[in-house]
Design an enzyme around this catalytic site. Sequence first.
Site, PDB file in Angstrom:
ATOM      1  N   GLN A   1      -2.276 -11.417  -8.485  1.00 23.57           N
ATOM      2  CA  GLN A   1      -2.148  -9.962  -8.445  1.00 23.57           C
ATOM      3  C   GLN A   1      -3.176  -9.295  -9.337  1.00 23.57           C
ATOM      4  O   GLN A   1      -3.705  -8.231  -9.020  1.00 23.57           O
ATOM      5  CB  GLN A   1      -0.739  -9.548  -8.857  1.00 23.57           C
ATOM      6  CG  GLN A   1      -0.235  -8.278  -8.211  1.00 23.57           C
ATOM      7  CD  GLN A   1      -0.108  -8.409  -6.707  1.00 23.57           C
ATOM      8  OE1 GLN A   1       0.032  -9.495  -6.175  1.00 23.57           O
ATOM      9  NE2 GLN A   1      -0.168  -7.299  -6.005  1.00 23.57           N
TER      10      GLN A   1
ATOM     11  N   HIS B   1      -6.759  -8.095  -8.079  1.00 20.00           N
ATOM     12  CA  HIS B   1      -6.969  -6.890  -7.284  1.00 20.00           C
ATOM     13  C   HIS B   1      -7.831  -5.859  -8.005  1.00 20.00           C
ATOM     14  O   HIS B   1      -8.716  -5.244  -7.411  1.00 20.00           O
ATOM     15  CB  HIS B   1      -5.628  -6.233  -6.934  1.00 20.00           C
ATOM     16  CG  HIS B   1      -4.976  -6.789  -5.724  1.00 20.00           C
ATOM     17  ND1 HIS B   1      -5.415  -6.542  -4.449  1.00 20.00           N
ATOM     18  CD2 HIS B   1      -3.888  -7.585  -5.598  1.00 20.00           C
ATOM     19  CE1 HIS B   1      -4.634  -7.153  -3.578  1.00 20.00           C
ATOM     20  NE2 HIS B   1      -3.704  -7.797  -4.241  1.00 20.00           N
TER      21      HIS B   1
ATOM     22  N   GLU C   1       6.742  -3.266  -7.262  1.00 19.02           N
ATOM     23  CA  GLU C   1       6.215  -3.305  -5.891  1.00 19.02           C
ATOM     24  C   GLU C   1       6.520  -4.672  -5.260  1.00 19.02           C
ATOM     25  O   GLU C   1       7.058  -4.760  -4.163  1.00 19.02           O
ATOM     26  CB  GLU C   1       4.708  -3.058  -5.933  1.00 19.02           C
ATOM     27  CG  GLU C   1       4.025  -3.141  -4.582  1.00 19.02           C
ATOM     28  CD  GLU C   1       2.513  -3.099  -4.700  1.00 19.02           C
ATOM     29  OE1 GLU C   1       1.847  -2.860  -3.679  1.00 19.02           O
ATOM     30  OE2 GLU C   1       1.977  -3.337  -5.812  1.00 19.02           O
ATOM     31  N   HIS C   2       6.135  -5.741  -5.961  1.00 21.03           N
ATOM     32  CA  HIS C   2       6.430  -7.114  -5.532  1.00 21.03           C
ATOM     33  C   HIS C   2       7.278  -7.779  -6.616  1.00 21.03           C
ATOM     34  O   HIS C   2       6.882  -7.778  -7.777  1.00 21.03           O
ATOM     35  CB  HIS C   2       5.152  -7.935  -5.372  1.00 21.03           C
ATOM     36  CG  HIS C   2       4.090  -7.306  -4.525  1.00 21.03           C
ATOM     37  ND1 HIS C   2       3.058  -6.555  -5.075  1.00 21.03           N
ATOM     38  CD2 HIS C   2       3.890  -7.322  -3.194  1.00 21.03           C
ATOM     39  CE1 HIS C   2       2.264  -6.134  -4.091  1.00 21.03           C
ATOM     40  NE2 HIS C   2       2.751  -6.592  -2.947  1.00 21.03           N
TER      41      HIS C   2
ATOM     42  N   ASP D   1       1.377 -10.801   1.530  1.00 21.48           N
ATOM     43  CA  ASP D   1       0.159 -10.020   1.715  1.00 21.48           C
ATOM     44  C   ASP D   1      -0.456 -10.245   3.092  1.00 21.48           C
ATOM     45  O   ASP D   1      -1.148  -9.365   3.610  1.00 21.48           O
ATOM     46  CB  ASP D   1      -0.867 -10.384   0.642  1.00 21.48           C
ATOM     47  CG  ASP D   1      -0.544  -9.766  -0.708  1.00 21.48           C
ATOM     48  OD1 ASP D   1       0.231  -8.806  -0.748  1.00 21.48           O
ATOM     49  OD2 ASP D   1      -1.084 -10.251  -1.717  1.00 21.48           O
TER      50      ASP D   1
ATOM     51  N   HIS E   1      26.447  34.849  11.437  1.00 25.41           N
ATOM     52  CA  HIS E   1      26.617  33.484  11.934  1.00 25.41           C
ATOM     53  C   HIS E   1      27.911  33.382  12.744  1.00 25.41           C
ATOM     54  O   HIS E   1      27.943  32.794  13.823  1.00 25.41           O
ATOM     55  CB  HIS E   1      26.659  32.494  10.770  1.00 25.41           C
ATOM     56  CG  HIS E   1      25.321  32.147  10.196  1.00 25.41           C
ATOM     57  ND1 HIS E   1      24.478  33.089   9.668  1.00 25.41           N
ATOM     58  CD2 HIS E   1      24.683  30.952  10.086  1.00 25.41           C
ATOM     59  CE1 HIS E   1      23.371  32.494   9.234  1.00 25.41           C
ATOM     60  NE2 HIS E   1      23.478  31.187   9.486  1.00 25.41           N
TER      61      HIS E   1
END
Length: 440
Positions: free
Chosen positions: A262, A265, A332-333, A366, A425
């Site tokens: 990770q 990235h 996220e993961h 991924d 109404h």
Amino acid sequence: MISRIDLRGNTLPEGGALRDLLPRAEFDVEAALETVRPICEDVRHRGSEAVIEWGEKFDGVRVGSVRVPAEAIAEAAERLDPAVRAALEESIRRARLVHREQRRTTHTTQVVPGGTVTEKWVPVERVGLYVPGGRSVYPSSVVMNVVPAQEAGVEGIAVASPPQKDFGGLPHPTILAACALLGVDEVYAAGGAQAIAMFAYGTADCPPVNLVTGPGNIYVAAAKRLLKGRIGIDAEAGPTEIAILADATADPVHVAADLISQAEHDPMAAAVLVTDSAELADATEAELKPQIAATKHVTDRIEPALAGRQSAIVLVDDLEAGLKVVDAYAAEHLEIQTADASAVAARVRNAGAIFVGPWSPVSLGDYCAGSNHVLPTGGCACHSSGLSVQSFLRGIHIVDYTRDALAEVTHHVVTLAEAEDLPAHGAALKARFGWKVPQQ
């Protein structure tokens, strides 16, 4: 290389107080708004020419046309390495299997005799899918955005990816080839905030879209925030992140490899290990050095990512505390590498995607798990979901009542309308019955 946060021996705080103790990348979208505002306004007024000029400034290449010629897309597919083609086709196949099952069906509920409410699901008419093209090439993001849109039934799909100086101003050829494999022929050489503005406002080359999805840098996120309302968005994606909840049964070789995967990235990528085993923490930290030495992107991505404030090894007293920490972090993961990992994973409330056991690493997700890798970041997994078929669908309620069914409930409607001081109404119903409330 990676810091430690020791939460052992103390009662863990609740909510925001616990989140504040955990590592997180700084990602100030609000500060970037003033940078992207003039870019978006320029695209609004000058269209494609503004997109081209901003692309020349930021990407270092001037394109003749923002729209990628169809022959360039076809040529990219023809020249694609056969092994990469086979891998992309398998990724597409598996993603379709998963996303096809997500499509919702029309459902009708009979509320009373003669009164029904039907919920039907309608795909967004036209979407713009953003595929990053900066430090890395992401044909997998083409797959993850296009497949759910197609399975939802979206008719108009446009892809934008930054122009590449090395490829004559076209997006990377592997991205173009992925588009070809998916049958997408509307592709634009546009990146950053200018691409989001192009999708939002439309240009002579690109009709406006209803929804924009896909990850990107802070300027893409800021443009999404600025233009939200004019367009729908999936999320404001921040730096990618992995959290691993592990105990003494985990293999430090696996844990270290997944943290590094990770970190490669981006220098802002977050890699967090939460464990109740000091021995695993030590062994993982020792494993990082030789594994980093054997890979790429060391000084420009991996080392700054692991050394940054967003990454850490978090020590906790036990798995109960570990679960509390990962739920507060809302990764996220999230990998679960513990004894009885399935049972532990079932107790997690907050995560974009959960990867269970030693044979389900994030890298699988991924590319080829079949799941979607466009996921909420920055703790947003506590309230948001990853990209799916539902992201591209709109639910519409269809109300169908007969005269008798309306008459039966009119007195309730009139009562509630008057309680809210909205007598017109109620009058809308009385008018249908000679201005009298039907007798019950």
